[in-house]
Motif scaffolding. Structure first.
Motif, PDB file in Angstrom:
ATOM      1  N   PRO A 257       5.147   6.820  -2.175  1.00  0.00           N
ATOM      2  CA  PRO A 257       3.967   7.436  -2.701  1.00  0.00           C
ATOM      3  C   PRO A 257       4.912   8.772  -3.459  1.00  0.00           C
ATOM      4  CG  PRO A 257       3.805   7.404  -0.720  1.00  0.00           C
ATOM      5  CD  PRO A 257       4.900   6.382  -1.118  1.00  0.00           C
ATOM      6  N   PHE A 261      -0.218  14.387  -5.310  1.00  0.00           N
ATOM      7  CA  PHE A 261      -0.138  13.611  -6.000  1.00  0.00           C
ATOM      8  C   PHE A 261      -0.759  13.734  -7.652  1.00  0.00           C
ATOM      9  CE2 PHE A 261      -2.446  13.803  -1.101  1.00  0.00           C
ATOM     10  CZ  PHE A 261      -3.287  12.625  -1.481  1.00  0.00           C
ATOM     11  N   ASP A 307      -3.038   8.341  -4.012  1.00  0.00           N
ATOM     12  CA  ASP A 307      -2.803   9.063  -4.685  1.00  0.00           C
ATOM     13  C   ASP A 307      -2.902   8.824  -5.731  1.00  0.00           C
ATOM     14  OD1 ASP A 307      -1.872   9.228  -2.065  1.00  0.00           O
ATOM     15  OD2 ASP A 307      -0.194   9.909  -2.138  1.00  0.00           O
ATOM     16  N   HIS A 335      -1.011  10.788   2.845  1.00  0.00           N
ATOM     17  CA  HIS A 335      -1.379   9.897   1.436  1.00  0.00           C
ATOM     18  C   HIS A 335      -2.763   9.435   1.994  1.00  0.00           C
ATOM     19  CE1 HIS A 335       2.410  10.014   0.822  1.00  0.00           C
ATOM     20  NE2 HIS A 335       2.820   9.955   2.235  1.00  0.00           N
ATOM     21  N   GLU A 336      -3.408   9.134   0.247  1.00  0.00           N
ATOM     22  CA  GLU A 336      -4.776   8.415   0.328  1.00  0.00           C
ATOM     23  C   GLU A 336      -4.863   6.914  -0.110  1.00  0.00           C
ATOM     24  OE1 GLU A 336      -7.721  11.429  -0.841  1.00  0.00           O
ATOM     25  OE2 GLU A 336      -7.609  13.150   0.987  1.00  0.00           O
TER      26      GLU A 336
END
Length: 384
Positions: A257, A261, A307, A335-336
């Motif tokens: 990641p 973002f 992200d 984190h998404e």
């Protein structure tokens, strides 16, 4: 003694609130028709139940629908056994219906069991259906429901009112500890009587007025020393660094990641509602995601963003998992993962099962997304 009573009452209130299944439950039901199974015909219908619980009694509204073929709304009643988690939902009257010429309208009697896994709640069980015209047998099958925050239709007024009552109970729970503090502060006067004489004896040795001035000067710096303790400028999430686009092999995707973002938010995330399905705290910096179709293979297609970065593009869900390997960065513990429905398959909505493996930790996340709403799973890295 009073504090013990207050704590006991607090626990009773908390249990009463925790066992309430008031809210919106969405999922599906399927008719166990052997002929349909032989012919590989999917008879799954979408099913939404809105419930307001009062003690052990339930007031409910149900929605049954399958694409444009069938839609019905019914009033229902029911009950819950808090000890066993057994729930019954019985449809009473069909309020609205849209159907084809040869389609029967049946009322359902559902026998369900309430379970909880992490932050998610489920109602699963069986149903028996009777024809509303002549009470003849319509069939039987299975029901699967998950508690959701948002309805596919609109929240019924009686459910909204009940949720407000629950919110008041929760507020009362948070307010109960205050009397405990007041009971515990009763011994405080003893401390005050001890400090009072000290304050009186200190002026006696001081014969002149200059002795009082230094006392006030010493108190002033203490008051001024508190404000400088504001080094809260460490929170600087605005520092955004670009992330290099990850490689995306055919079956397995490995993603790092990075530190932040992506600044470019994809339109499919920006223009749709993004609902958090689950938040998972992991101790391993290597997380494997296995994404399957949840139920019948009905050609659901998804894209996955990590992200705000595209890591899986237009992949069809099946019994063989889509594998995403995520390597977390210790410098960024948040984190998404966003699941985007590229279509709704043969049976809406787009549903999937995500199995998460992080070291010796393992989770299952049932995910539902539509062309208006994405599903978000948040990962927080807590370290070893």
């Amino acid at each position: 003694m009073r504090s013990v009573i207050v704590v006991f009452l607090l626990s009773l209130i908390h249990c009463a609130v925790a066992q309430d299944i008031t809210g919106i439950w969405r999922g599906h039901f399927s008719d166990n028709n052997r002929m349909n199974q032989i012919l590989n015909i999917d008879d799954r219908y979408r099913f939404e139940v809105q419930i307001a619980q009062t003690d052990k009694k339930l007031q409910a509204i149900t929605y049954s629908y399958k694409n444009t073929e069938f839609y019905a709304k019914a009033s229902a009643t029911g009950s819950i056994n808090p000890k066993t988690g057994k729930v019954r939902v019985l449809e009473l009257k069909i309020i609205e219906v849209r159907k084809g010429m040869n389609t029967m309208v049946c009322s359902m009697d559902c026998m369900l069991t309430w379970t909880k896994s992490g932050d998610e709640e489920f109602l699963e069980g069986t149903f028996v259906a009777m024809n509303t015209l002549d009470s003849s047998f319509c069939g039987r099958g299975t029901v699967f429901l998950r508690k959701e925050a948002i309805s596919d239709f609109y929240k019924e007024p009686f459910v909204a009112r009940k949720e407000k009552e629950i919110a008041k109970k929760l507020a009362a729970v948070n307010a109960v500890p205050k009397p405990i503090d007041t009971v515990q502060t009763k011994p405080a006067p003893v401390a005050k009587t001890k400090t009072a004489p000290v304050a009186k004896t200190s002026p006696k040795p001081a014969t002149g007025t200059p002795a009082k001035k230094p006392a006030t000067k010493e108190a002033a710096p203490i008051a001024k020393a508190a404000p400088p303790k504001k080094p809260e400028t460490k929170l600087t999430p605005q520092e955004i660094e670009p992330i290099s686009r990850p490689d995306t092999p055919k079956k397995t995707v490995v993603v790092s990641p990075g530190k932040s973002f992506s600044t470019n938010i994809p339109s499919v995330i920006k223009n749709r509602e993004n609902e958090v399905t689950k938040t998972i705290i992991v101790k391993s910096n290597e997380v494997d995601l296995y994404i399957y179709d949840n139920g019948t293979i009905d050609h659901d297609t998804i894209s996955v963003y990590l992200d705000n970065k595209l890591v899986v593009s237009h992949k069809m869900l099946s019994l063989e998992p889509i594998i995403v390997k995520v390597k977390l960065d210790t410098t960024n513990n948040y984190h998404e993962v966003v699941m985007v429905a590229e279509n709704l398959g043969d049976i809406p909505p787009n549903t999937s099962l995500m199995v998460v493996k992080a070291g010796d930790q393992q989770y299952e996340v049932r995910i539902s997304s539509t062309e208006q709403k994405n599903a978000v799973v948040i990962f927080k890295y807590a370290g070893d």
